[in-house]
Design a protein around this motif. Structure first.
Motif, PDB file in Angstrom:
ATOM      1  N   SER A   7       0.723  -1.207   0.055  1.00  0.00           N
ATOM      2  CA  SER A   7      -0.016   0.149  -0.032  1.00  0.00           C
ATOM      3  C   SER A   7       0.784   1.168   0.023  1.00  0.00           C
ATOM      4  O   SER A   7       1.836   1.292   0.762  1.00  0.00           O
ATOM      5  CB  SER A   7      -0.768   0.029   1.199  1.00  0.00           C
ATOM      6  OG  SER A   7      -1.714   1.137   1.296  1.00  0.00           O
ATOM      7  N   TRP A   8       0.309   2.212  -0.764  1.00  0.00           N
ATOM      8  CA  TRP A   8       0.981   3.582  -0.741  1.00  0.00           C
ATOM      9  C   TRP A   8       0.169   4.740  -0.150  1.00  0.00           C
ATOM     10  O   TRP A   8       0.652   5.667  -0.081  1.00  0.00           O
ATOM     11  CB  TRP A   8       1.509   4.209  -2.081  1.00  0.00           C
ATOM     12  CG  TRP A   8       0.575   3.894  -3.150  1.00  0.00           C
ATOM     13  CD1 TRP A   8      -0.375   4.725  -3.550  1.00  0.00           C
ATOM     14  CD2 TRP A   8       0.353   2.492  -3.740  1.00  0.00           C
ATOM     15  NE1 TRP A   8      -1.294   4.027  -4.712  1.00  0.00           N
ATOM     16  CE2 TRP A   8      -0.615   2.826  -4.777  1.00  0.00           C
ATOM     17  CE3 TRP A   8       1.051   1.402  -3.848  1.00  0.00           C
ATOM     18  CZ2 TRP A   8      -1.063   1.823  -5.536  1.00  0.00           C
ATOM     19  CZ3 TRP A   8       0.452   0.325  -4.706  1.00  0.00           C
ATOM     20  CH2 TRP A   8      -0.516   0.568  -5.533  1.00  0.00           C
ATOM     21  N   PHE A  15      -3.696  -7.413  10.096  1.00  0.00           N
ATOM     22  CA  PHE A  15      -2.978  -8.557   9.449  1.00  0.00           C
ATOM     23  C   PHE A  15      -1.494  -8.298   9.563  1.00  0.00           C
ATOM     24  O   PHE A  15      -0.672  -7.894   8.595  1.00  0.00           O
ATOM     25  CB  PHE A  15      -3.158  -8.572   7.733  1.00  0.00           C
ATOM     26  CG  PHE A  15      -4.656  -8.895   7.665  1.00  0.00           C
ATOM     27  CD1 PHE A  15      -5.304 -10.147   7.701  1.00  0.00           C
ATOM     28  CD2 PHE A  15      -5.496  -7.906   7.058  1.00  0.00           C
ATOM     29  CE1 PHE A  15      -6.650 -10.219   7.596  1.00  0.00           C
ATOM     30  CE2 PHE A  15      -6.908  -8.112   6.712  1.00  0.00           C
ATOM     31  CZ  PHE A  15      -7.272  -9.266   7.094  1.00  0.00           C
ATOM     32  N   ALA A  16      -0.855  -8.375  10.616  1.00  0.00           N
ATOM     33  CA  ALA A  16       0.319  -7.998  11.124  1.00  0.00           C
ATOM     34  C   ALA A  16       1.371  -8.668  10.163  1.00  0.00           C
ATOM     35  O   ALA A  16       1.585  -9.999  10.102  1.00  0.00           O
ATOM     36  CB  ALA A  16       0.716  -8.176  12.523  1.00  0.00           C
ATOM     37  N   ASP A  26      -2.632   9.291   8.074  1.00  0.00           N
ATOM     38  CA  ASP A  26      -3.806   9.552   7.692  1.00  0.00           C
ATOM     39  C   ASP A  26      -4.540  10.454   8.278  1.00  0.00           C
ATOM     40  O   ASP A  26      -5.428  10.411   9.165  1.00  0.00           O
ATOM     41  CB  ASP A  26      -4.706   8.345   7.747  1.00  0.00           C
ATOM     42  CG  ASP A  26      -6.069   8.234   7.049  1.00  0.00           C
ATOM     43  OD1 ASP A  26      -6.260   9.341   6.080  1.00  0.00           O
ATOM     44  OD2 ASP A  26      -6.836   7.289   7.300  1.00  0.00           O
ATOM     45  N   GLY A  27      -4.097  11.827   7.986  1.00  0.00           N
ATOM     46  CA  GLY A  27      -4.856  13.194   8.729  1.00  0.00           C
ATOM     47  C   GLY A  27      -4.189  13.734   9.770  1.00  0.00           C
ATOM     48  O   GLY A  27      -2.960  13.206   9.955  1.00  0.00           O
ATOM     49  N   HIS A  43      -2.813   1.227   4.876  1.00  0.00           N
ATOM     50  CA  HIS A  43      -1.960   0.540   5.313  1.00  0.00           C
ATOM     51  C   HIS A  43      -1.869   0.318   6.704  1.00  0.00           C
ATOM     52  O   HIS A  43      -1.880  -0.931   7.408  1.00  0.00           O
ATOM     53  CB  HIS A  43      -0.489   1.285   5.018  1.00  0.00           C
ATOM     54  CG  HIS A  43       0.637   0.315   5.793  1.00  0.00           C
ATOM     55  ND1 HIS A  43       1.123  -0.926   5.273  1.00  0.00           N
ATOM     56  CD2 HIS A  43       1.562   0.623   6.879  1.00  0.00           C
ATOM     57  CE1 HIS A  43       2.031  -1.211   6.103  1.00  0.00           C
ATOM     58  NE2 HIS A  43       2.196  -0.387   7.100  1.00  0.00           N
ATOM     59  N   ALA A  44      -2.176   1.459   7.773  1.00  0.00           N
ATOM     60  CA  ALA A  44      -2.293   1.164   9.128  1.00  0.00           C
ATOM     61  C   ALA A  44      -3.465   0.108   9.527  1.00  0.00           C
ATOM     62  O   ALA A  44      -3.250  -0.448  10.407  1.00  0.00           O
ATOM     63  CB  ALA A  44      -2.578   2.498   9.602  1.00  0.00           C
ATOM     64  N   ALA A  45      -4.577   0.302   8.915  1.00  0.00           N
ATOM     65  CA  ALA A  45      -5.708  -0.523   9.061  1.00  0.00           C
ATOM     66  C   ALA A  45      -5.400  -1.819   8.863  1.00  0.00           C
ATOM     67  O   ALA A  45      -5.804  -2.586   9.531  1.00  0.00           O
ATOM     68  CB  ALA A  45      -7.050   0.003   8.344  1.00  0.00           C
ATOM     69  N   LEU A  46      -4.743  -2.177   7.630  1.00  0.00           N
ATOM     70  CA  LEU A  46      -4.430  -3.469   7.379  1.00  0.00           C
ATOM     71  C   LEU A  46      -3.439  -4.099   8.152  1.00  0.00           C
ATOM     72  O   LEU A  46      -3.367  -5.207   8.343  1.00  0.00           O
ATOM     73  CB  LEU A  46      -3.842  -3.660   5.620  1.00  0.00           C
ATOM     74  CG  LEU A  46      -5.067  -3.267   4.652  1.00  0.00           C
ATOM     75  CD1 LEU A  46      -4.340  -2.977   3.347  1.00  0.00           C
ATOM     76  CD2 LEU A  46      -5.753  -4.489   4.567  1.00  0.00           C
TER      77      LEU A  46
END
Length: 333
Positions: free
Chosen positions: A40-41, A53-54, A248-249, A46-49
């Protein structure tokens, strides 16, 4: 579940091996494809994934060193970025399978023509207003050098020229947008201290802030890895150093800031989304020190002043031109 993921899962028998999912949405797709890994870029996705899913998703501008037998690209909005990503993936897949999935309104049929450079593409599915395409990589390209895909331009500013370097996928790739141009004309009189360029894109505002305030700690924050890489190149091209933050924000920003400067983002994929900007207006006061200032440019039709005044304080219009306004507000001491 994202509709693009649903289309993939309709053909789940194709995706049981060591698979790279590039630009994947933050849904349960990795859970449904246990042998797959993500790239992910987009920092928020990415943080949520990564939380769910470490160790199975990476963040950045390159697919990494981990080998994969097949790859799926979730079509990005930028045509130039799609071209780079397809080349980067195909270079790693000689004789392997490369898939492209995207929304019809996002231009998937046009983008699928790019697959012809690698072999003979074929459409596998069309559902949920999306399409899935596949090509066996018979002509693998050389691995693309990302910095060779840059566009450079020079700004003649009152304090000297500025070299701007942008990468595919960065906002306003290869040119200065009108909003940032207007904001550049109204950066005087900022309070001393730490500064933030929120939604930094190619780093134009952040680089100017650092050059004009060399003793200040200047932070450049963006959700997109390609924007952060662009900002890094812009800073280096002008002999400047600043802090780069992927987040993200506004929640990813440091506290105690003297000023937040922003040409805030309002697009996500093919959909218009003002969430990041509205969150900035709600939360800016938490990141500003007393007497700290928020200064931003926005389309004049957007009803931001009431939000600014509700959460920060009186809102002043510093300038208006070409359909944009510069807003200024100060946190009460």
């Amino acid at each position: 579940m994202d509709p693009r993921s649903e289309v993939l899962l309709r053909q789940a028998e194709l995706f049981g091996g060591d698979l790279l999912l590039a630009g994947l949405p933050a849904d349960d797709l990795l859970g449904r494809l246990p042998a797959a890994h993500g790239w992910s870029w987009q920092a928020g996705e990415h943080a949520a994934l990564a939380a769910r899913f470490a160790g199975r998703c990476q963040f950045g501008v390159a697919p990494g060193e981990r080998p994969f037998a097949a790859a799926v690209l979730f079509l990005p909005k930028s045509v130039e970025l799609a071209r780079y990503l397809l080349d980067a993936l195909a270079a790693r897949l000689p004789g392997g399978e490369l898939y492209l999935v995207g929304e019809k309104r996002g231009g998937i049929e046009s983008a699928a023509r790019q697959l012809q450079a690698f072999g003979r593409p074929r459409k596998l599915d069309s559902a949920r207003h999306c399409q899935l395409w596949q090509v066996t990589v018979e002509q693998a390209p050389a691995a693309p050098a990302l910095e060779e895909r840059t566009q450079r331009y020079r700004l003649e500013l009152t304090d000297g020229p500025l070299e701007v370097v942008s990468l595919p996928g960065a906002f306003s790739h290869g040119r200065l947008d009108r909003g940032s141009a207007l904001l550049l004309e109204h950066l005087d009189g900022l309070p001393p201290g730490d500064l933030l360029d929120f939604g930094c894109g190619a780093g134009v505002l952040g680089a100017v802030l650092k050059r004009r305030h060399p003793q200040s700690r200047v932070n450049l924050l963006d959700v997109d890895a390609f924007a952060l890489a662009s900002s890094r190149l812009t800073l280096a091209a002008n002999g400047l150093e600043a802090e780069l933050i992927g987040g993200d924000g506004i929640g990813a920003a440091p506290d105690g800031l003297a000023a937040i400067i922003s040409n805030p983002p309002f697009h996500q994929g093919v959909h218009t989304d003002y969430q990041a900007t509205e969150e900035l207006l709600r939360e800016a006061a938490r990141h500003l020190r007393p007497g700290g200032e928020l200064r931003l440019v926005a389309n004049s039709f957007l009803k931001y002043p009431p939000l600014i005044e509700l959460h920060l304080g009186p809102c002043q219009v510093l300038a208006e031109a070409h359909g944009f306004r510069i807003y200024r507000a100060v946190r009460a001491r």
